[in-house]
Design a protein around this motif. Sequence first.
Motif, PDB file in Angstrom:
ATOM      1  N   ASN A  17      -8.977  21.715 -16.963  1.00  0.00           N
ATOM      2  CA  ASN A  17      -8.799  21.278 -18.347  1.00  0.00           C
ATOM      3  C   ASN A  17      -7.475  20.547 -18.566  1.00  0.00           C
ATOM      4  OD1 ASN A  17      -7.534  23.811 -17.890  1.00  0.00           O
ATOM      5  ND2 ASN A  17      -7.427  24.193 -20.081  1.00  0.00           N
ATOM      6  N   HIS A  18      -6.526  20.673 -17.652  1.00  0.00           N
ATOM      7  CA  HIS A  18      -5.250  19.972 -17.793  1.00  0.00           C
ATOM      8  C   HIS A  18      -5.153  18.739 -16.900  1.00  0.00           C
ATOM      9  CE1 HIS A  18      -3.429  23.111 -20.265  1.00  0.00           C
ATOM     10  NE2 HIS A  18      -3.952  23.995 -19.434  1.00  0.00           N
ATOM     11  N   ASP A  19      -6.066  18.616 -15.951  1.00  0.00           N
ATOM     12  CA  ASP A  19      -5.954  17.516 -14.971  1.00  0.00           C
ATOM     13  C   ASP A  19      -7.302  16.868 -14.696  1.00  0.00           C
ATOM     14  OD1 ASP A  19      -7.244  19.492 -13.543  1.00  0.00           O
ATOM     15  OD2 ASP A  19      -5.985  19.310 -11.778  1.00  0.00           O
ATOM     16  N   TYR A  20      -8.134  16.763 -15.722  1.00  0.00           N
ATOM     17  CA  TYR A  20      -9.499  16.281 -15.532  1.00  0.00           C
ATOM     18  C   TYR A  20      -9.543  14.932 -14.812  1.00  0.00           C
ATOM     19  CZ  TYR A  20     -14.373  15.278 -16.416  1.00  0.00           C
ATOM     20  OH  TYR A  20     -15.697  14.984 -16.250  1.00  0.00           O
ATOM     21  N   GLU A  21      -8.781  13.971 -15.326  1.00  0.00           N
ATOM     22  CA  GLU A  21      -8.807  12.636 -14.715  1.00  0.00           C
ATOM     23  C   GLU A  21      -8.159  12.633 -13.335  1.00  0.00           C
ATOM     24  OE1 GLU A  21      -7.029  10.093 -17.605  1.00  0.00           O
ATOM     25  OE2 GLU A  21      -8.881   9.892 -18.755  1.00  0.00           O
ATOM     26  N   ARG A  22      -7.029  13.317 -13.197  1.00  0.00           N
ATOM     27  CA  ARG A  22      -6.340  13.335 -11.897  1.00  0.00           C
ATOM     28  C   ARG A  22      -7.200  13.974 -10.809  1.00  0.00           C
ATOM     29  NH1 ARG A  22      -1.380  15.884 -14.217  1.00  0.00           N
ATOM     30  NH2 ARG A  22      -1.361  14.616 -16.061  1.00  0.00           N
ATOM     31  N   SER A  23      -7.907  15.047 -11.161  1.00  0.00           N
ATOM     32  CA  SER A  23      -8.806  15.678 -10.189  1.00  0.00           C
ATOM     33  C   SER A  23      -9.913  14.716  -9.777  1.00  0.00           C
ATOM     34  CB  SER A  23      -9.441  16.943 -10.773  1.00  0.00           C
ATOM     35  OG  SER A  23      -8.472  17.916 -11.015  1.00  0.00           O
ATOM     36  N   PHE A  24     -10.455  13.992 -10.746  1.00  0.00           N
ATOM     37  CA  PHE A  24     -11.489  13.007 -10.434  1.00  0.00           C
ATOM     38  C   PHE A  24     -10.938  11.928  -9.502  1.00  0.00           C
ATOM     39  CE2 PHE A  24     -13.489   8.909 -11.148  1.00  0.00           C
ATOM     40  CZ  PHE A  24     -14.792   9.205 -10.774  1.00  0.00           C
ATOM     41  N   TYR A  25      -9.734  11.444  -9.786  1.00  0.00           N
ATOM     42  CA  TYR A  25      -9.135  10.398  -8.937  1.00  0.00           C
ATOM     43  C   TYR A  25      -8.894  10.912  -7.522  1.00  0.00           C
ATOM     44  CZ  TYR A  25      -8.274   7.996 -13.383  1.00  0.00           C
ATOM     45  OH  TYR A  25      -8.415   7.404 -14.607  1.00  0.00           O
ATOM     46  N   LEU A  26      -8.469  12.174  -7.403  1.00  0.00           N
ATOM     47  CA  LEU A  26      -8.280  12.758  -6.077  1.00  0.00           C
ATOM     48  C   LEU A  26      -9.617  12.804  -5.337  1.00  0.00           C
ATOM     49  CD1 LEU A  26      -6.656  14.206  -3.881  1.00  0.00           C
ATOM     50  CD2 LEU A  26      -7.053  16.334  -5.133  1.00  0.00           C
ATOM     51  N   GLY A  27     -10.661  13.251  -6.028  1.00  0.00           N
ATOM     52  CA  GLY A  27     -11.990  13.278  -5.420  1.00  0.00           C
ATOM     53  C   GLY A  27     -12.472  11.896  -5.034  1.00  0.00           C
ATOM     54  N   ASP A  28     -12.183  10.913  -5.880  1.00  0.00           N
ATOM     55  CA  ASP A  28     -12.566   9.531  -5.593  1.00  0.00           C
ATOM     56  C   ASP A  28     -11.854   9.027  -4.337  1.00  0.00           C
ATOM     57  OD1 ASP A  28     -14.080   7.178  -6.429  1.00  0.00           O
ATOM     58  OD2 ASP A  28     -12.118   6.279  -6.875  1.00  0.00           O
ATOM     59  N   ALA A  29     -10.575   9.349  -4.225  1.00  0.00           N
ATOM     60  CA  ALA A  29      -9.818   8.943  -3.032  1.00  0.00           C
ATOM     61  C   ALA A  29     -10.394   9.612  -1.780  1.00  0.00           C
ATOM     62  CB  ALA A  29      -8.343   9.294  -3.200  1.00  0.00           C
ATOM     63  N   ILE A  42     -18.121  14.967   0.084  1.00  0.00           N
ATOM     64  CA  ILE A  42     -17.279  15.170  -1.091  1.00  0.00           C
ATOM     65  C   ILE A  42     -18.179  15.172  -2.318  1.00  0.00           C
ATOM     66  CG2 ILE A  42     -15.267  14.365  -2.385  1.00  0.00           C
ATOM     67  CD1 ILE A  42     -14.661  14.945   0.600  1.00  0.00           C
ATOM     68  N   ASP A  43     -18.186  16.278  -3.057  1.00  0.00           N
ATOM     69  CA  ASP A  43     -18.949  16.368  -4.306  1.00  0.00           C
ATOM     70  C   ASP A  43     -17.976  16.149  -5.456  1.00  0.00           C
ATOM     71  OD1 ASP A  43     -20.343  17.008  -6.595  1.00  0.00           O
ATOM     72  OD2 ASP A  43     -21.068  18.934  -5.876  1.00  0.00           O
ATOM     73  N   ASN A  44     -17.952  14.936  -5.958  1.00  0.00           N
ATOM     74  CA  ASN A  44     -17.027  14.563  -7.033  1.00  0.00           C
ATOM     75  C   ASN A  44     -17.776  14.179  -8.308  1.00  0.00           C
ATOM     76  OD1 ASN A  44     -14.360  14.143  -8.011  1.00  0.00           O
ATOM     77  ND2 ASN A  44     -14.598  11.943  -7.749  1.00  0.00           N
ATOM     78  N   ASN A  45     -19.011  14.648  -8.477  1.00  0.00           N
ATOM     79  CA  ASN A  45     -19.724  14.284  -9.696  1.00  0.00           C
ATOM     80  C   ASN A  45     -19.071  14.973 -10.898  1.00  0.00           C
ATOM     81  OD1 ASN A  45     -21.155  16.748 -10.594  1.00  0.00           O
ATOM     82  ND2 ASN A  45     -22.267  16.547  -8.670  1.00  0.00           N
ATOM     83  N   ALA A  46     -19.396  14.507 -12.084  1.00  0.00           N
ATOM     84  CA  ALA A  46     -18.695  14.934 -13.294  1.00  0.00           C
ATOM     85  C   ALA A  46     -19.174  16.270 -13.861  1.00  0.00           C
ATOM     86  CB  ALA A  46     -18.832  13.851 -14.362  1.00  0.00           C
ATOM     87  N   SER A  47     -20.115  16.917 -13.244  1.00  0.00           N
ATOM     88  CA  SER A  47     -20.622  18.183 -13.751  1.00  0.00           C
ATOM     89  C   SER A  47     -19.508  19.228 -13.826  1.00  0.00           C
ATOM     90  CB  SER A  47     -21.745  18.699 -12.845  1.00  0.00           C
ATOM     91  OG  SER A  47     -22.179  19.959 -13.278  1.00  0.00           O
ATOM     92  N   THR A  48     -19.498  20.006 -14.893  1.00  0.00           N
ATOM     93  CA  THR A  48     -18.467  21.046 -15.042  1.00  0.00           C
ATOM     94  C   THR A  48     -18.812  22.309 -14.264  1.00  0.00           C
ATOM     95  OG1 THR A  48     -19.495  21.851 -17.081  1.00  0.00           O
ATOM     96  CG2 THR A  48     -17.711  20.216 -17.297  1.00  0.00           C
ATOM     97  N   ARG A  49     -20.069  22.447 -13.866  1.00  0.00           N
ATOM     98  CA  ARG A  49     -20.482  23.564 -13.019  1.00  0.00           C
ATOM     99  C   ARG A  49     -21.171  22.995 -11.789  1.00  0.00           C
ATOM    100  NH1 ARG A  49     -21.508  25.157 -18.001  1.00  0.00           N
ATOM    101  NH2 ARG A  49     -23.715  24.572 -17.958  1.00  0.00           N
ATOM    102  N   LYS A  50     -20.774  23.495 -10.632  1.00  0.00           N
ATOM    103  CA  LYS A  50     -21.344  23.023  -9.374  1.00  0.00           C
ATOM    104  C   LYS A  50     -21.768  24.222  -8.540  1.00  0.00           C
ATOM    105  CE  LYS A  50     -18.716  18.804  -9.482  1.00  0.00           C
ATOM    106  NZ  LYS A  50     -17.797  17.923  -8.799  1.00  0.00           N
TER     107      LYS A  50
END
Length: 160
Positions: A17-29, A42-50
């Motif tokens: 909840n504090h790093d939503y975009e940064r976590s996504f960017y890390l996953g993208d990298a 790498i499972d970087n989809n936007a789902s909040t539950r995996k």
Amino acid sequence: DRLNMMADVDVVVVQGNHDYERSFYLGDALECWYNNSKNINIDNNASTRKYVKYGQCLIAYTHGNNEKVANLPMIVAQERAQDWADTKYREIHLGHLHHKREIKYMSTQEYNGIVVRYMRSLSGTDSWHFDKGYIGSVQSAEAFIWNKNEGLIGQFNFNL
């Protein structure tokens, strides 16, 4: 890379909840870096539950800031009904509280249950946490070894 020398590797990125975009960017990298790897997923989809089903194990991941903890076992059972039916060992891993905590839920059958684990965090105390008095938690990471048929068989901790 070291783990991949021994086995296939699945990386499940769960945004906080504090790093939503940064976590996504890390996953993208990571997706870009391991794009040509056949053994690293790498499972970087936007789902909040995996979810990861591994043999007799069902492991759910969510940050834990949205759902009520008491509702999580039924959410998992609803969202993954077939996986729930096909597995014996079930856990939900959360990170929102940044400190270690375990809660066990038992269903109507004595041996069918689910463990809810709050994971520790490697992050330090920022100004918001300091101001709220959330201090003193051990900065730590946890690793788990799962056996397809025997469930959780090992756990390692790394403390800063």
